[in-house]
Design an enzyme around this catalytic site. Sequence first.
Site, PDB file in Angstrom:
ATOM      1  N   HIS A 112       0.837  -1.215   0.000  1.00  0.00           N
ATOM      2  CA  HIS A 112       0.000   0.000   0.000  1.00  0.00           C
ATOM      3  C   HIS A 112       0.873   1.268   0.000  1.00  0.00           C
ATOM      4  O   HIS A 112       0.669   2.175  -0.802  1.00  0.00           O
ATOM      5  CB  HIS A 112      -0.897  -0.048   1.243  1.00  0.00           C
ATOM      6  CG  HIS A 112      -1.753   1.160   1.458  1.00  0.00           C
ATOM      7  ND1 HIS A 112      -2.761   1.526   0.596  1.00  0.00           N
ATOM      8  CD2 HIS A 112      -1.746   2.091   2.443  1.00  0.00           C
ATOM      9  CE1 HIS A 112      -3.347   2.627   1.049  1.00  0.00           C
ATOM     10  NE2 HIS A 112      -2.736   3.002   2.168  1.00  0.00           N
TER      11      HIS A 112
HETATM   12  C1  HEM Z   1       2.009   5.114   6.993  1.00  0.00           C
HETATM   13  C2  HEM Z   1       1.634   4.531   5.965  1.00  0.00           C
HETATM   14  C3  HEM Z   1       0.547   4.893   5.005  1.00  0.00           C
HETATM   15  C4  HEM Z   1       0.626   5.747   3.950  1.00  0.00           C
HETATM   16  C5  HEM Z   1       1.824   6.588   3.520  1.00  0.00           C
HETATM   17  C6  HEM Z   1      -0.665   5.733   3.293  1.00  0.00           C
HETATM   18  C7  HEM Z   1      -1.019   6.484   2.203  1.00  0.00           C
HETATM   19  C8  HEM Z   1      -2.257   6.491   1.596  1.00  0.00           C
HETATM   20  C9  HEM Z   1      -2.622   7.323   0.476  1.00  0.00           C
HETATM   21  C10 HEM Z   1      -1.712   8.323  -0.206  1.00  0.00           C
HETATM   22  C11 HEM Z   1      -3.901   7.043   0.149  1.00  0.00           C
HETATM   23  C12 HEM Z   1      -4.732   7.666  -0.981  1.00  0.00           C
HETATM   24  C13 HEM Z   1      -4.732   6.751  -2.202  1.00  0.00           C
HETATM   25  C14 HEM Z   1      -5.672   7.243  -3.254  1.00  0.00           C
HETATM   26  O1  HEM Z   1      -6.590   8.000  -2.976  1.00  0.00           O
HETATM   27  O2  HEM Z   1      -5.532   6.819  -4.425  1.00  0.00           O
HETATM   28  C15 HEM Z   1      -4.370   6.030   1.060  1.00  0.00           C
HETATM   29  C16 HEM Z   1      -5.636   5.481   1.057  1.00  0.00           C
HETATM   30  C17 HEM Z   1      -6.079   4.532   1.935  1.00  0.00           C
HETATM   31  N1  HEM Z   1      -5.346   3.961   2.954  1.00  0.00           N
HETATM   32 FE1  HEM Z   1      -3.408   4.396   3.444  1.00  0.00          FE
HETATM   33  N2  HEM Z   1      -1.481   4.850   3.947  1.00  0.00           N
HETATM   34  C18 HEM Z   1      -0.782   4.318   5.002  1.00  0.00           C
HETATM   35  C19 HEM Z   1      -1.246   3.377   5.909  1.00  0.00           C
HETATM   36  C20 HEM Z   1      -2.491   2.796   5.871  1.00  0.00           C
HETATM   37  C21 HEM Z   1      -2.941   1.751   6.767  1.00  0.00           C
HETATM   38  C22 HEM Z   1      -2.095   1.157   7.877  1.00  0.00           C
HETATM   39  C23 HEM Z   1      -4.206   1.433   6.396  1.00  0.00           C
HETATM   40  C24 HEM Z   1      -5.134   0.413   6.987  1.00  0.00           C
HETATM   41  C25 HEM Z   1      -4.864  -0.444   7.892  1.00  0.00           C
HETATM   42  C26 HEM Z   1      -4.569   2.269   5.278  1.00  0.00           C
HETATM   43  C27 HEM Z   1      -5.791   2.241   4.648  1.00  0.00           C
HETATM   44  C28 HEM Z   1      -6.138   3.030   3.581  1.00  0.00           C
HETATM   45  C29 HEM Z   1      -7.442   3.000   2.930  1.00  0.00           C
HETATM   46  C30 HEM Z   1      -8.628   2.106   3.312  1.00  0.00           C
HETATM   47  C31 HEM Z   1      -7.403   3.950   1.916  1.00  0.00           C
HETATM   48  C32 HEM Z   1      -8.514   4.300   0.931  1.00  0.00           C
HETATM   49  C33 HEM Z   1      -8.249   3.513  -0.336  1.00  0.00           C
HETATM   50  C34 HEM Z   1      -9.198   2.397  -0.542  1.00  0.00           C
HETATM   51  O3  HEM Z   1     -10.282   2.376   0.064  1.00  0.00           O
HETATM   52  O4  HEM Z   1      -8.882   1.491  -1.347  1.00  0.00           O
HETATM   53  N3  HEM Z   1      -3.507   3.083   4.977  1.00  0.00           N
HETATM   54  N4  HEM Z   1      -3.347   5.704   1.930  1.00  0.00           N
END
Ligand code: HEM
Length: 238
Positions: A187
């Site tokens: 991710h």
């Molecule tokens: C520190 C590390 C992390 C970074 C840098 C990060 C970064 C991002 C970014 C940039 C997005 C937007 C993507 C888009 O809109 O196309 C996103 C979406 C998301 N992230 Fe993270 N994330 C991190 C950790 C996590 C963790 C640990 C989880 C869950 C356990 C998580 C769950 C999600 C979810 C559910 C979305 C919405 C995308 C979807 O529903 O498919 N993220 N993240």
Amino acid sequence: MSTRDVAPTDQVHPGDPVTVDRYTRGARINHWITAISLVLLAVSGLALFHPSLYFLTDLFGGGQMTRTIHPWIGVVLFFGFLGLFIRFWRLNLWERSDSRWMGKLRDVLADREEEDRDQVLTEVGKYNAGQKMVFWSMSLLIIVLISSGVVIWDQYFSQYTTVEQKRIAVLVHSIAAIVAICVWIVHVYAAIWVRGTIRAMTRGTVTGGWAWKHHRKWLRELVTGKDRDQEPGAKPAR
Ligand code: HEM
């Protein structure tokens, strides 16, 4: 994800890129609480996992303290992710085009989306198939982690389970944690690799060019106001 406005052309100045709203402040706070808790869980969990990593317990105030707070951080992660799940599950529903997108993953990795004649790789909604797979695997893994975690949370639940059940739960918990860390790495790698994505979760916006290149169907729906990917009450893009 608020989808408030693609700036109207008459307000666009040279040098001002058009920006598109992708996440509300609430969604971003929810996301970062979840992200921070997963990192803390991974570090505290690894500290308890193997003697060679025991030194990591110093970060949490010693072994006993790490043991006490690790499950509570797990509770924060569970509810944090539940918030994300409620916000985003609909947008992550699998569609037929997602299977075709997966079939062309090589082209995505080689940055050849524009050459795709069927437009499966260009006409992508708010999330692509890769993001959806991360979403559903995280959902499943978090359920496994919290349920196996409760079985081995001796402080409150020791009398409800047998030693045998606890042994199985420890194994399941450790395997699920390792897989979750791998999914998390995928991710984060994807968020950094696709330039311009991180700002979606920091500022809440992306550039029009980013949306056109990676999520064209979503952008089209925003502009025409036919966006099913909006939070209730969000205004259509202009
Ligand atoms: C520190 C590390 C992390 C970074 C840098 C990060 C970064 C991002 C970014 C940039 C997005 C937007 C993507 C888009 O809109 O196309 C996103 C979406 C998301 N992230 Fe993270 N994330 C991190 C950790 C996590 C963790 C640990 C989880 C869950 C356990 C998580 C769950 C999600 C979810 C559910 C979305 C919405 C995308 C979807 O529903 O498919 N993220 N993240």
